[in-house]
Enzyme design. Structure first.
Site, short mmCIF file in Angstrom:
data_model
loop_
_atom_site.label_atom_id
_atom_site.label_comp_id
_atom_site.label_asym_id
_atom_site.label_seq_id
_atom_site.Cartn_x
_atom_site.Cartn_y
_atom_site.Cartn_z
N TRP A 168 0.83 -1.20 0.00
CA TRP A 168 0.00 0.00 0.00
C TRP A 168 0.86 1.25 0.00
O TRP A 168 0.50 2.27 -0.59
CB TRP A 168 -0.91 0.00 1.23
CG TRP A 168 -1.66 1.29 1.44
CD1 TRP A 168 -2.86 1.65 0.90
CD2 TRP A 168 -1.26 2.39 2.27
NE1 TRP A 168 -3.23 2.89 1.33
CE2 TRP A 168 -2.26 3.38 2.17
CE3 TRP A 168 -0.15 2.64 3.08
CZ2 TRP A 168 -2.19 4.59 2.85
CZ3 TRP A 168 -0.08 3.84 3.75
CH2 TRP A 168 -1.09 4.80 3.64
N HIS A 169 2.03 1.17 0.62
CA HIS A 169 2.89 2.35 0.71
C HIS A 169 3.48 2.75 -0.63
O HIS A 169 3.84 3.92 -0.82
CB HIS A 169 4.03 2.10 1.72
CG HIS A 169 3.61 2.26 3.15
ND1 HIS A 169 2.99 1.28 3.86
CD2 HIS A 169 3.74 3.32 3.99
CE1 HIS A 169 2.74 1.72 5.09
NE2 HIS A 169 3.19 2.95 5.20
N GLY A 170 3.61 1.84 -1.55
CA GLY A 170 4.17 2.22 -2.83
C GLY A 170 4.36 1.04 -3.76
O GLY A 170 4.47 -0.11 -3.32
N PHE A 174 2.91 8.41 -0.93
CA PHE A 174 2.13 7.19 -0.76
C PHE A 174 0.65 7.41 -1.03
O PHE A 174 -0.11 6.48 -1.00
CB PHE A 174 2.32 6.64 0.66
CG PHE A 174 3.77 6.49 1.04
CD1 PHE A 174 4.66 5.90 0.17
CD2 PHE A 174 4.25 7.00 2.23
CE1 PHE A 174 6.00 5.76 0.49
CE2 PHE A 174 5.59 6.88 2.57
CZ PHE A 174 6.46 6.26 1.70
#
Length: 496
Positions: free
Chosen positions: A320-322, A496
């Protein structure tokens, strides 16, 4: 537009707050919506259309889920609603990553690569998509009533204090505040103090440490000293940057009468990775628990499935962060340690500080931050190799020439602040196994608290309150001068 900018501080915020308090109560949510759309469109007007479309999509599906004639029909509505959100996030955030890796496989097999126009990542999409998904699921579960008021719902999704980088808010926690909230001088003062605190953390500390981390991670052949200095700088930079943003968001919310949940609770005093995730980015870790870990089965279907669910939750949380292999590996790293600690029966709410447990946990966290910060796997490997090659603790000439005494002093101040505030918080309000008003804590492997206000904020005792605020005001003014002298002050979590 960012909070740490003169445009926001001296143009947008005073105009918005002035209009907000002059506006009758019944029109304030509409003003929040308009102001938030202007705030978002300052970056790119065209992506405001996508933002509005996502809002309308979730508003409509929320009503359809609630009005469904059967549970099976409600399941279909929530499924399509969530799929639409994930498809939007997937295309804008992961299309480039997916096509890049597919093309590598194609080229290795001797085929021509596919051509795809580079997809621009809309700012804040990860946060408002997650908020939208939680809304649909909460309506389906019966945890909240869907709102018939489109303005209120759109204002919730667009609420500018948390729009760009969180905290990840839930409609069920703010629904009552959108219909009725209190405004007072004390509440506004509390919000202004919290905003200044976050601003100082971001501009005075995080921005001063950013070049130090950048220098070290950019070196082609870092020494052991370069590598450890770089990760120590980034560890502090990330915390003060992101917690500073959260403080500003919470403070702005208070100025507008809202009370958001806390997002940080001195995470660097943690004595296990499990405790770390009860203290770091609390709004995200509660979201992952409630909408991913628990639906996967939580700890309800045997030991192996519990470990699997912990690992998958953090793996997806990392992704989800990247869109990068580095984030997947970072998520897997934390998922692995959560499963190991669960197997070992590690106490996630210790009553006393064990220096060895703290040091080991901090070491694990820093190792994770290396790959979290690295642009790619090559940079991460370069840093890990330097950290453990022990080829010299002296800084390389290039790095030593770029680093200033002020940056080193700021690094020392940062860790002194972390230690002082962390120890004071621990002994005044140690993390408890169960938070007030929290149910089903058997599935609390990631976090300990859910509702706003469940993580206490340490406040100075009465006779020192005014001295602390006076000192904070001086630091805030100094931070504004520093901000004016530097060209740009982006928040790390904007990516993000």
């Amino acid at each position: 537009m960012v909070f740490s900018s003169n445009v926001f501080l001296f143009l947008f915020l005073p105009i918005f707050l002035g209009l907000y308090y002059l506006c009758p109560n019944r029109f304030r949510n509409l003003l929040i919506l308009i102001g938030s759309y202007i705030f978002y469109a300052w970056w790119r007007v065209d992506f405001l259309l996508l933002f509005a479309a996502v809002t309308l999509w979730n508003y409509w599906f929320g009503l359809r889920i609630h009005r469904a004639e059967s549970r099976e029909q409600a399941q279909r509505w929530v499924l399509w609603g969530v799929v639409g959100n994930l498809a939007t996030l997937g295309y804008f955030k992961y299309a480039n990553f997916g096509m890049e890796n597919i093309n590598k496989v194609m080229e290795a097999a001797g085929f021509e690569p596919f051509l795809l126009t580079h997809v621009i990542l809309p700012i804040g999409i990860s946060f408002y998509i997650f908020q939208s998904i939680s809304y649909l699921i909460d309506v389906y579960r019966g945890d909240t009533q869907p709102t018939e008021n489109l303005i209120n719902f759109a204002a919730f999704i667009a609420l500018f204090p948390q729009l760009i980088a969180g905290p990840v808010l839930r409609y069920k926690d703010l629904a009552d505040q959108f219909t009725e909230r209190t405004h007072s001088v004390d509440k506004f003062s509390e919000g202004a103090t919290r905003f200044m605190q976050g601003f100082v953390k971001k501009v005075f500390i995080a921005d001063s440490l950013a070049p130090l981390a950048d220098y070290c991670f950019a070196l082609e052949n870092p020494s052991t000293g370069d590598a450890w200095l770089g990760i120590l700088a980034y560890t502090a930079q990330l915390y003060f940057d992101f917690s500073g943003y959260s403080d500003m968001a919470i403070g702005l919310g208070l100025m507008m009468g809202f009370r958001f949940m806390e997002n940080f609770n001195q995470p660097y005093i943690s004595q296990s990775i499990t405790e770390f995730w009860r203290r770091w980015h609390i709004s995200l870790s509660t979201w992952l628990r409630d909408y991913l870990y628990v639906p996967l089965g939580g700890n309800r279907h045997g030991t192996f499935n519990t470990y699997r669910n912990l690992f998958l939750t953090m793996l997806l949380g990392g992704f989800w962060h990247g869109a990068n292999w580095t984030f997947l590996i970072w998520g897997a790293w934390h998922g692995m340690w959560l499963a190991i600690e669960r197997a070992l029966g590690v106490n996630a709410a210790p009553r006393v500080i064990n220096p060895l447990k703290w040091a080991f946990t901090f070491f694990l966290v820093m190792l994770g931050w290396v790959i979290f910060r690295a642009e790619n796997l090559d940079v991460a490997w370069r840093m890990y190799s330097a950290m453990f090659s022990f080829n010299g603790w002296q800084l390389s000439e290039l790095n030593a020439a770029a680093i200033t005494d002020l940056q080193i002093a700021t690094l020392v101040i940062a860790y002194a602040t972390i230690a002082f505030c962390g120890l004071r918080q621990f002994y005044r309000n140690p993390l408890t196994t169960k938070a007030p008003g929290t149910a089903a804590m058997n599935d609390s492997d990631l976090v300990a608290s859910t509702g706003h206000g469940s993580v206490a904020v340490v406040r100075p005792i009465e006779h020192t309150r005014y001295l602390v605020r006076a000192a904070l005001l001086v630091l805030f003014c100094a931070s504004i001068l520093k901000l004016s002298a530097q060209s740009f002050s982006p928040f790390l979590y904007f990516q993000f």
